[in-house]
Write a protein that holds these residues in place. Structure first.
Motif, PDB file in Angstrom:
ATOM      1  N   ALA A 109       0.561  -0.950  -0.007  1.00 44.23           N
ATOM      2  CA  ALA A 109      -0.208   0.227  -0.239  1.00 44.23           C
ATOM      3  C   ALA A 109       1.354   1.108  -0.203  1.00 44.23           C
ATOM      4  O   ALA A 109       1.745   1.776   1.413  1.00 44.23           O
ATOM      5  N   PRO A 110       1.053   1.881  -1.230  1.00 48.74           N
ATOM      6  CA  PRO A 110       1.400   3.191  -1.146  1.00 48.74           C
ATOM      7  C   PRO A 110       1.331   4.113  -0.342  1.00 48.74           C
ATOM      8  O   PRO A 110       2.393   5.024   0.262  1.00 48.74           O
ATOM      9  N   CYS A 111       0.521   4.212   0.845  1.00 44.15           N
ATOM     10  CA  CYS A 111       0.622   5.631   1.233  1.00 44.15           C
ATOM     11  C   CYS A 111       0.731   4.810   2.864  1.00 44.15           C
ATOM     12  O   CYS A 111       0.578   5.655   4.027  1.00 44.15           O
ATOM     13  N   VAL A 112       0.811   3.023   2.961  1.00 46.90           N
ATOM     14  CA  VAL A 112       1.323   2.872   4.444  1.00 46.90           C
ATOM     15  C   VAL A 112       2.718   2.828   4.230  1.00 46.90           C
ATOM     16  O   VAL A 112       3.667   2.407   3.782  1.00 46.90           O
ATOM     17  N   GLN A 113       3.143   4.019   5.486  1.00 47.63           N
ATOM     18  CA  GLN A 113       4.705   4.624   5.422  1.00 47.63           C
ATOM     19  C   GLN A 113       5.515   3.043   6.162  1.00 47.63           C
ATOM     20  O   GLN A 113       6.621   3.325   6.290  1.00 47.63           O
ATOM     21  N   GLN A 114       4.425   3.553   7.938  1.00 48.18           N
ATOM     22  CA  GLN A 114       4.875   2.100   9.037  1.00 48.18           C
ATOM     23  C   GLN A 114       4.076   1.427   9.207  1.00 48.18           C
ATOM     24  O   GLN A 114       2.868   1.348   8.865  1.00 48.18           O
ATOM     25  N   ILE A 141      -8.418  13.020   3.070  1.00 50.50           N
ATOM     26  CA  ILE A 141      -9.373  12.987   3.992  1.00 50.50           C
ATOM     27  C   ILE A 141     -10.475  11.554   3.370  1.00 50.50           C
ATOM     28  O   ILE A 141      -9.739  10.265   3.528  1.00 50.50           O
ATOM     29  N   GLN A 142     -10.287  12.498   1.894  1.00 51.09           N
ATOM     30  CA  GLN A 142     -10.930  11.255   0.696  1.00 51.09           C
ATOM     31  C   GLN A 142      -9.967  10.209   0.558  1.00 51.09           C
ATOM     32  O   GLN A 142     -10.457   8.721   0.683  1.00 51.09           O
ATOM     33  N   GLU A 143      -8.677  10.424   0.478  1.00 48.42           N
ATOM     34  CA  GLU A 143      -7.691   8.894   0.116  1.00 48.42           C
ATOM     35  C   GLU A 143      -7.799   8.605   1.155  1.00 48.42           C
ATOM     36  O   GLU A 143      -7.633   7.200   0.908  1.00 48.42           O
ATOM     37  N   TYR A 144      -7.878   8.994   2.241  1.00 52.50           N
ATOM     38  CA  TYR A 144      -8.125   8.141   3.570  1.00 52.50           C
ATOM     39  C   TYR A 144      -9.008   6.712   3.448  1.00 52.50           C
ATOM     40  O   TYR A 144      -9.185   5.794   3.488  1.00 52.50           O
ATOM     41  N   GLU A 145      -9.865   7.545   3.403  1.00 48.19           N
ATOM     42  CA  GLU A 145     -11.418   7.127   2.974  1.00 48.19           C
ATOM     43  C   GLU A 145     -11.036   5.813   1.909  1.00 48.19           C
ATOM     44  O   GLU A 145     -11.793   4.737   1.825  1.00 48.19           O
ATOM     45  N   GLU A 146     -10.720   5.916   0.770  1.00 45.04           N
ATOM     46  CA  GLU A 146     -10.609   4.668  -0.271  1.00 45.04           C
ATOM     47  C   GLU A 146      -9.350   4.341   0.301  1.00 45.04           C
ATOM     48  O   GLU A 146      -9.885   2.363  -0.099  1.00 45.04           O
ATOM     49  N   PHE A 147      -9.043   4.251   1.119  1.00 49.28           N
ATOM     50  CA  PHE A 147      -7.476   3.174   1.471  1.00 49.28           C
ATOM     51  C   PHE A 147      -8.271   2.301   2.678  1.00 49.28           C
ATOM     52  O   PHE A 147      -8.532   0.649   2.409  1.00 49.28           O
ATOM     53  N   THR A 148      -9.390   2.824   2.818  1.00 52.74           N
ATOM     54  CA  THR A 148     -10.093   1.924   3.968  1.00 52.74           C
ATOM     55  C   THR A 148     -11.421   1.209   2.947  1.00 52.74           C
ATOM     56  O   THR A 148     -11.099   0.015   3.724  1.00 52.74           O
ATOM     57  N   GLN A 149     -11.497   1.912   2.391  1.00 48.23           N
ATOM     58  CA  GLN A 149     -12.802   0.878   2.043  1.00 48.23           C
ATOM     59  C   GLN A 149     -12.110  -0.880   1.035  1.00 48.23           C
ATOM     60  O   GLN A 149     -11.858  -1.125   0.718  1.00 48.23           O
TER      61      GLN A 149
END
Length: 149
Positions: free
Chosen positions: A89-94, A113-121
């Motif tokens: 997952a590209p947005c997961v740093q750690q 927050i929209q990108e985070y929502e997409e990640f959670t979905q």
């Protein structure tokens, strides 16, 4: 590993671009001796990687998010699958596999927050093994470091 190695490591973890000449002046060794020690520290895995630390805001990732994840089941295959997905997952740093109330703690950087929502979905809602997750939005980056010594 001796005190000279530790002194070299302390300098290098703060700035991996220091030359052997600069390091040698700080630790009291010759530049060739510093280079030899650095080669050994790399070869033995003490120095895992030398990286550039980017400012997430300047790269468009305005938000840092800390997420705790609780899995429904913890079989080896399910743990390995979750770890694999988080590594990709590209947005997961750690990503840390932890004890306590949550099974994993994630540090993410996202545009908004929209990108985070997409990640959670994508990674949580479509995964039947995610029991629940808890999110904290970082308000201020007080200290960001991977320093060990």
């Amino acid at each position: 590993m001796d005190a000279k190695d530790r002194a070299i490591l302390k300098l290098v973890q703060g700035n991996a671009r220091l030359t052997a000449e600069v390091i040698s002046q700080e630790v009291g060794l010759s530049p060739p001796a510093v280079q030899k020690r650095l080669q050994k520290l790399r070869a033995t895995g003490v120095i895992e990687r030398e990286i550039a630390v980017l400012n997430p805001t300047k790269m468009g990732a305005e938000m840092t998010i800390v997420t705790e994840v609780l899995l429904e089941r913890e079989s080896r295959a399910q743990l390995d699958e979750f770890k694999r997905r988080m590594r990709s997952a590209p947005c997961v740093q750690q990503c840390y596999y932890t004890t306590g109330e949550s099974d994993f703690v994630l540090i993410l950087t996202v545009r908004d927050i929209q990108e985070y929502e997409e990640f959670t979905q994508t990674y949580f809602f479509d995964n039947s093994n995610i029991s629940r997750f808890k999110t904290a939005v970082v308000m201020d980056r007080v200290k960001v470091s991977l320093d060990v010594i």
